[in-house]
Design a protein around this motif. Structure first.
Motif, PDB file in Angstrom:
ATOM      1  N   ASP A 158      34.029  44.463  33.166  1.00  0.00           N
ATOM      2  CA  ASP A 158      34.425  45.868  33.034  1.00  0.00           C
ATOM      3  C   ASP A 158      33.965  46.422  31.683  1.00  0.00           C
ATOM      4  O   ASP A 158      34.766  46.623  30.775  1.00  0.00           O
ATOM      5  CB  ASP A 158      35.942  46.002  33.172  1.00  0.00           C
ATOM      6  CG  ASP A 158      36.423  47.446  33.129  1.00  0.00           C
ATOM      7  OD1 ASP A 158      35.564  48.353  33.222  1.00  0.00           O
ATOM      8  OD2 ASP A 158      37.643  47.659  32.997  1.00  0.00           O
ATOM      9  N   LEU A 209      28.633  42.157  50.342  1.00  0.00           N
ATOM     10  CA  LEU A 209      29.824  42.514  49.578  1.00  0.00           C
ATOM     11  C   LEU A 209      29.765  43.976  49.158  1.00  0.00           C
ATOM     12  O   LEU A 209      28.677  44.496  48.861  1.00  0.00           O
ATOM     13  CB  LEU A 209      29.932  41.651  48.320  1.00  0.00           C
ATOM     14  CG  LEU A 209      30.098  40.142  48.506  1.00  0.00           C
ATOM     15  CD1 LEU A 209      30.014  39.447  47.145  1.00  0.00           C
ATOM     16  CD2 LEU A 209      31.424  39.836  49.175  1.00  0.00           C
ATOM     17  N   ARG A 255      30.008  46.957  46.496  1.00  0.00           N
ATOM     18  CA  ARG A 255      29.464  46.907  45.143  1.00  0.00           C
ATOM     19  C   ARG A 255      30.521  46.541  44.090  1.00  0.00           C
ATOM     20  O   ARG A 255      30.217  45.859  43.110  1.00  0.00           O
ATOM     21  CB  ARG A 255      28.831  48.258  44.803  1.00  0.00           C
ATOM     22  CG  ARG A 255      27.875  48.179  43.631  1.00  0.00           C
ATOM     23  CD  ARG A 255      26.939  49.374  43.589  1.00  0.00           C
ATOM     24  NE  ARG A 255      25.909  49.153  42.605  1.00  0.00           N
ATOM     25  CZ  ARG A 255      26.060  49.471  41.315  1.00  0.00           C
ATOM     26  NH1 ARG A 255      27.183  50.008  40.892  1.00  0.00           N
ATOM     27  NH2 ARG A 255      25.087  49.239  40.458  1.00  0.00           N
ATOM     28  N   GLU A 256      31.742  46.957  44.298  1.00  0.00           N
ATOM     29  CA  GLU A 256      32.786  46.683  43.302  1.00  0.00           C
ATOM     30  C   GLU A 256      33.162  45.213  43.260  1.00  0.00           C
ATOM     31  O   GLU A 256      33.852  44.770  42.323  1.00  0.00           O
ATOM     32  CB  GLU A 256      34.029  47.537  43.572  1.00  0.00           C
ATOM     33  CG  GLU A 256      34.670  47.325  44.926  1.00  0.00           C
ATOM     34  CD  GLU A 256      34.097  48.244  46.010  1.00  0.00           C
ATOM     35  OE1 GLU A 256      34.761  48.409  47.050  1.00  0.00           O
ATOM     36  OE2 GLU A 256      32.988  48.799  45.786  1.00  0.00           O
ATOM     37  N   ARG A 257      32.712  44.414  44.226  1.00  0.00           N
ATOM     38  CA  ARG A 257      33.034  42.977  44.222  1.00  0.00           C
ATOM     39  C   ARG A 257      31.874  42.120  43.717  1.00  0.00           C
ATOM     40  O   ARG A 257      31.977  40.898  43.668  1.00  0.00           O
ATOM     41  CB  ARG A 257      33.431  42.532  45.629  1.00  0.00           C
ATOM     42  CG  ARG A 257      34.785  43.057  46.092  1.00  0.00           C
ATOM     43  CD  ARG A 257      35.126  42.541  47.477  1.00  0.00           C
ATOM     44  NE  ARG A 257      35.079  41.077  47.533  1.00  0.00           N
ATOM     45  CZ  ARG A 257      35.063  40.387  48.672  1.00  0.00           C
ATOM     46  NH1 ARG A 257      35.083  41.016  49.831  1.00  0.00           N
ATOM     47  NH2 ARG A 257      35.021  39.062  48.649  1.00  0.00           N
ATOM     48  N   LEU A 258      30.797  42.730  43.313  1.00  0.00           N
ATOM     49  CA  LEU A 258      29.670  41.963  42.782  1.00  0.00           C
ATOM     50  C   LEU A 258      30.011  41.419  41.400  1.00  0.00           C
ATOM     51  O   LEU A 258      30.749  42.038  40.635  1.00  0.00           O
ATOM     52  CB  LEU A 258      28.419  42.844  42.708  1.00  0.00           C
ATOM     53  CG  LEU A 258      27.865  43.342  44.041  1.00  0.00           C
ATOM     54  CD1 LEU A 258      26.709  44.316  43.803  1.00  0.00           C
ATOM     55  CD2 LEU A 258      27.411  42.181  44.920  1.00  0.00           C
ATOM     56  N   GLY A 259      29.450  40.247  41.076  1.00  0.00           N
ATOM     57  CA  GLY A 259      29.698  39.624  39.778  1.00  0.00           C
ATOM     58  C   GLY A 259      28.576  39.914  38.792  1.00  0.00           C
ATOM     59  O   GLY A 259      27.436  40.175  39.187  1.00  0.00           O
TER      60      GLY A 259
END
Length: 412
Positions: free
Chosen positions: A27, A377, A379-383
């Motif tokens: 973040d 996945l 996009r908010e779950r990508l690492g």
């Protein structure tokens, strides 16, 4: 050292924003907000015990980028203040190349780089990209699934760059692994730096013995008369500085496109150019986030902050673009010139057009050949990979209709 004037802010006793934490990759907006809350210039750590001033406001950034009288790219005074095993040294230590030089030395090195890259014709570079895309697409096409980071973006740029620099296709994994560890600035950074240095030294030794149709050979034969050692460090810079940001720009752009079905449909239909997505990423998720690193030549006041010498002054392209993403632009961006992802001033990126050509051609060719890419996945779950310097996905898994290598597709 000069005393701090009473009307200037001194961060030396303040808690720094720690850009080396895992949370920063997850973040970055939260960390950039904390830096901006301190003013146009904030106080951070690039690694444990390695403080830095971080410039988060555009006007202050342009001042640092353009003011060669007050700010230098030479880190040698800073190097004396950090431990020899600091994980960021691989990215920040002085080397005799265009990035870490000022004045006449910088002009000499930069001019040679501009000259050799100017000899690279766009149609030739485009053909190299097309060959690389076809090779990778033939590998993944029959599977019906892929990781567009590990299976496409990073190997694609390794293939193109090894081709340009005269290394075999088989060397791509070695280039990728060494630069990745060095860029992340973690426990493996020193090992990555050492391996990458060996890679470049072997390359220059081979070209010194036998020239080829490649960039190192052209540097060795340039009229400026660079020594083999100087050529080594220009290649160390251009190969490394080109590879990581370009690979990340490809994957970041693909993730942004695939995360927006409406955008993707207009792209595959030809109604919207790939360049729109690339520029959007450069505005909002630039791949090289905190690598505009300068040093005050002497203690100096700048935008309300008293900057000490021998402390990095980092122009945060990530903080500048992060702020832009929080603004309501109605889905529009004000144009490529309004962001600073390419830098500014004497050290602005000298190969911007080459990078854009590689990225746009790669994405256009891939999406033409595999027009139904479907992200696994949201996009908010990508690492995202750790490290203070970059914005880099760990993976971008997709599914698609399997296609055999001989199926009609892109032209090479």
């Amino acid at each position: 050292m000069s005393a701090y004037p009473p009307d200037r802010h001194d961060f030396s006793r303040s808690a720094p924003v720690r850009l080396w934490e895992d949370g920063f990759a997850a973040d970055p907006h939260r960390y950039y907000a904390a830096l901006r809350a301190q003013g146009p210039i904030g106080w951070a750590e690039l690694a444990p015990g390695v403080p830095a001033y971080v410039v988060t406001e555009r006007r202050a950034a342009l001042e640092v980028l353009r003011d060669t009288e007050r700010f230098s790219h030479d880190p040698r005074a800073w190097e004396e203040t950090v431990p020899a095993d600091s994980p960021v040294l691989g990215m920040m230590r002085w080397r005799p190349n265009a990035l870490f030089a000022d004045g006449g030395a910088h002009v000499r090195y930069r001019t040679t780089l501009l000259d050799v890259f100017d000899l690279l014709e766009p149609h030739d570079l485009r053909a190299r990209v097309h060959r690389a895309v076809r090779l990778l697409a033939d590998r993944i096409g029959p599977r019906g699934e892929a990781d567009l980071v590990a299976d496409f973006s990073r190997p694609l740029v390794a293939l193109v760059f090894n081709d340009l620099f005269g290394m075999p296709v088989s060397a791509g994994d070695r280039l990728d692994a060494s630069l990745g560890r060095m860029m992340e600035g973690g426990a493996g950074a020193a090992e990555g730096e050492a391996e990458y240095a060996r890679y470049v030294l072997e390359l220059i030794a081979a070209k010194a013995e036998r020239r080829g149709d490649d960039l190192p050979s052209r540097l060795l034969d340039h009229p400026a008369g660079l020594t083999p050692e100087e050529v080594t460090w220009q290649v160390f810079l251009t190969l490394g500085a080109g590879y990581e940001p370009t690979a990340n720009l490809v994957s970041n752009t693909l993730s942004r496109i695939l995360g927006n079905p409406v955008y993707y449909s207009t792209l595959t239909s030809g109604a919207r150019p790939v360049m729109d997505a690339v520029v959007e990423v450069l505005h909002h998720e630039t791949p090289l986030t905190n690598y505009g690193i300068y040093y005050a030549r002497e203690p100096v006041a700048c935008h309300g902050v008293w900057l000490r010498d021998a402390v990095p002054v980092v122009v945060s392209f990530g903080a500048l673009t992060s702020f832009a993403e929080q603004e309501d632009t109605g889905g529009r961006h004000p144009g490529d010139a309004s962001h600073l992802s390419w830098g500014a001033g004497p050290h602005a990126c000298p190969v911007k057009q080459h990078t854009l050509l590689i990225v746009t051609e790669a994405i256009e060719q891939l999406t033409q050949w595999l027009p139904d890419l479907d992200p696994v996945l949201p996009r908010e779950r990508l690492g995202w990979r750790p490290g203070p310097f970059h914005r880099s996905l760990t993976a971008l898994p997709v599914r698609f209709t399997p296609r055999s290598p001989d199926h009609p597709g892109v032209e090479s």
